[in-house]
Design an enzyme around this catalytic site. Structure first.
Site, mmCIF file in Angstrom:
data_model
loop_
_atom_site.group_PDB
_atom_site.id
_atom_site.type_symbol
_atom_site.label_atom_id
_atom_site.label_comp_id
_atom_site.label_asym_id
_atom_site.label_seq_id
_atom_site.Cartn_x
_atom_site.Cartn_y
_atom_site.Cartn_z
ATOM 1 C CE LYS A 1 23.355 -10.836 -16.674
ATOM 2 N NZ LYS A 1 22.970 -10.915 -15.250
ATOM 3 N NE ARG B 1 17.199 -10.650 -10.140
ATOM 4 C CZ ARG B 1 18.268 -10.296 -10.858
ATOM 5 N NH1 ARG B 1 18.259 -9.177 -11.554
ATOM 6 N NH2 ARG B 1 19.352 -11.050 -10.866
ATOM 7 C CE1 TYR C 1 9.559 8.776 -41.170
ATOM 8 C CE2 TYR C 1 11.091 7.670 -39.678
ATOM 9 C CZ TYR C 1 10.390 7.712 -40.886
ATOM 10 O OH TYR C 1 10.541 6.703 -41.786
ATOM 11 C CG MET D 1 13.551 0.483 -37.406
ATOM 12 S SD MET D 1 12.348 -0.511 -38.302
ATOM 13 C CE MET D 1 10.801 0.131 -37.675
HETATM 14 C C1 PLP Z 1 24.068 -10.419 -14.457
HETATM 15 C C2 PLP Z 1 24.509 -11.050 -13.193
HETATM 16 C C3 PLP Z 1 25.830 -10.891 -12.724
HETATM 17 C C4 PLP Z 1 26.823 -9.949 -13.377
HETATM 18 O O1 PLP Z 1 26.740 -8.666 -12.807
HETATM 19 P P1 PLP Z 1 27.736 -7.493 -13.259
HETATM 20 O O2 PLP Z 1 27.275 -6.325 -12.481
HETATM 21 O O3 PLP Z 1 27.555 -7.329 -14.725
HETATM 22 O O4 PLP Z 1 29.115 -7.946 -12.917
HETATM 23 C C5 PLP Z 1 26.219 -11.625 -11.621
HETATM 24 N N1 PLP Z 1 25.350 -12.446 -10.990
HETATM 25 C C6 PLP Z 1 24.073 -12.605 -11.385
HETATM 26 C C7 PLP Z 1 23.173 -13.511 -10.633
HETATM 27 C C8 PLP Z 1 23.606 -11.902 -12.489
HETATM 28 O O5 PLP Z 1 22.327 -12.047 -12.876
#
Ligand code: PLP
Length: 368
Positions: free
Chosen positions: A38, A136, A264, A313
């Protein structure tokens, strides 16, 4: 001095292979490996990372959002891809690209089943997310009976896996909490199997879960940060290799006299004659203002150089007083020294935030 001549995020695919093999070696044979790619593979560039890992034999991929999964399919990734946090507006797109949704509430389960059913599908692979304490996203333990009876009436979808996520797997002070999460997940899985008459794949561990809770590896593990070379503590990080090095270059050197200011809002005032170097990298590239004001350092020809004043920036300025360097020389923002974990800590954050913030305008390059 060798230089890349611009800001580049260099990715070492051999280090990625090392991390993958190290994490694999922590698993019982037969345990499946899901690579979390991701957020553009944590900033490292999702298509090349996923294609490389697919060749190494990764079983599954996961992304957060549908568009990220589509990008991988368009790049030619064939392995199954879980979308961890899909929204119903994208369900048709998920199906069109053979992506597999994580379903986390009765509402999304029902809406996905209807979309799949309207498409005439049977047993479309889905993954059911259970909440065991992160609070969550996910069904609760008390939802298992309803979920199973829903599935019995809706053959359009088939759960390939049940999963949950640990809240504090890297924290030794929270071992009791993590153990409660693990046993809660086992109870959910047992109840599901008892009612449904079959057992989907089970998975609960992220990287620190893999390293700290071998008893919770179940059928599959999900690793993100570990693949990129960070272990969330000194011992584990020492066995992994950061795969990314963010490099930049000195565009210009300046000499400030005592009392002169830099940048800045005159964010730095020289207390003595100071040599500064300006780099083509700023908060729009992912090095935010919290790294400024002398709190953080980068590396110039092996020497630490503080980031001075306010990060702009598209530029930042560093203190190279006493460092033998010239315009055009390479600067290491993070990599081996400082590591992303060390640099992130100076701004009160974690490696995850630093690497995922590197913007898409920074060129990525890959070497094997
Ligand atoms: C992002 C995520 C992971 C990966 O976690 P790491 O600590 O980067 O290994 C695993 N499971 C879920 C559900 C996640 O959202």
């Amino acid at each position: 001095m060798s230089t890349v001549g611009e800001t580049v995020f260099e990715v070492d695919l051999n280090a990625l292979r090392h991390n993958y093999e190290y994490l694999r070696s922590e698993l019982r044979p037969g345990t499946k490996f899901l690579a979390v790619v991701k957020a553009y593979a944590y900033g490292h560039g999702a298509p090349p990372i996923a294609l490389f890992l697919e060749k190494l034999g990764v079983d599954y991929f996961a992304v957060a959002y549908t568009g990220e999964g589509v990008e991988l399919r368009e790049a030619g990734v064939q392995a199954p891809i879980i979308v961890l946090h899909p929204q119903p507006v994208h369900f048709e797109e998920i199906i069109a690209h053979r992506l597999e949704p994580s379903l986390y509430s009765e509402e999304v389960l029902q809406r996905f089943a209807v979309t799949a059913g309207n498409g005439g599908l049977r047993e479309y692979p889905v993954h059911l997310k259970f909440n065991t304490g992160l609070n969550r996203l996910g069904f609760d333990a008390g939802d298992v009976d309803k979920v199973v009876s829903f599935l019995e009436q809706h053959q359009a979808v088939k759960p390939v896996s049940l999963f949950s996520h640990l809240a504090a797997s890297e924290d030794p002070e929270e071992r009791d909490f993590s153990r409660v999460q693990i046993s809660a997940f086992k109870q959910i899985a047992d109840r599901f199997e008892h009612l449904a008459g079959f057992r989907p794949l089970l998975h609960q561990c992220n990287t620190s879960g893999i390293l700290c809770y071998p008893e919770a590896h179940f059928d599959m593990v999900r690793s993100g940060i570990g693949l990129y070379g960070y272990g969330n503590d000194a011992i584990h990080s020492a066995r992994l290799r950061p795969i990314g090095t963010l490099k930049s270059v000195i565009s210009q050197l300046h000499r400030l006299e005592k009392g002169e200011s830099l940048g800045y809002n005159r964010g730095f005032i020289a207390e003595r004659p100071t040599i500064t170097a300006t780099l083509p990298l700023g908060h729009a590239d992912g090095i935010g203002r919290p790294y400024g004001k002398g709190k953080s350092h980068v590396s110039v020809n092996g020497q630490p150089a503080r980031i001075l004043g306010n990060v702009c920036m598209d530029m930042l300025m560093i203190d190279v007083t006493g460092i033998d360097c010239s315009e055009g020389d390479e600067v290491i923002i993070f990599g081996k020294d400082p590591s992303a974990e060390e640099l992130a800590a100076t701004a009160g954050t974690i490696s995850y935030e630093l690497v995922t913030a590197i913007s898409r305008r920074v060129k990525r390059s890959y070497k094997e």
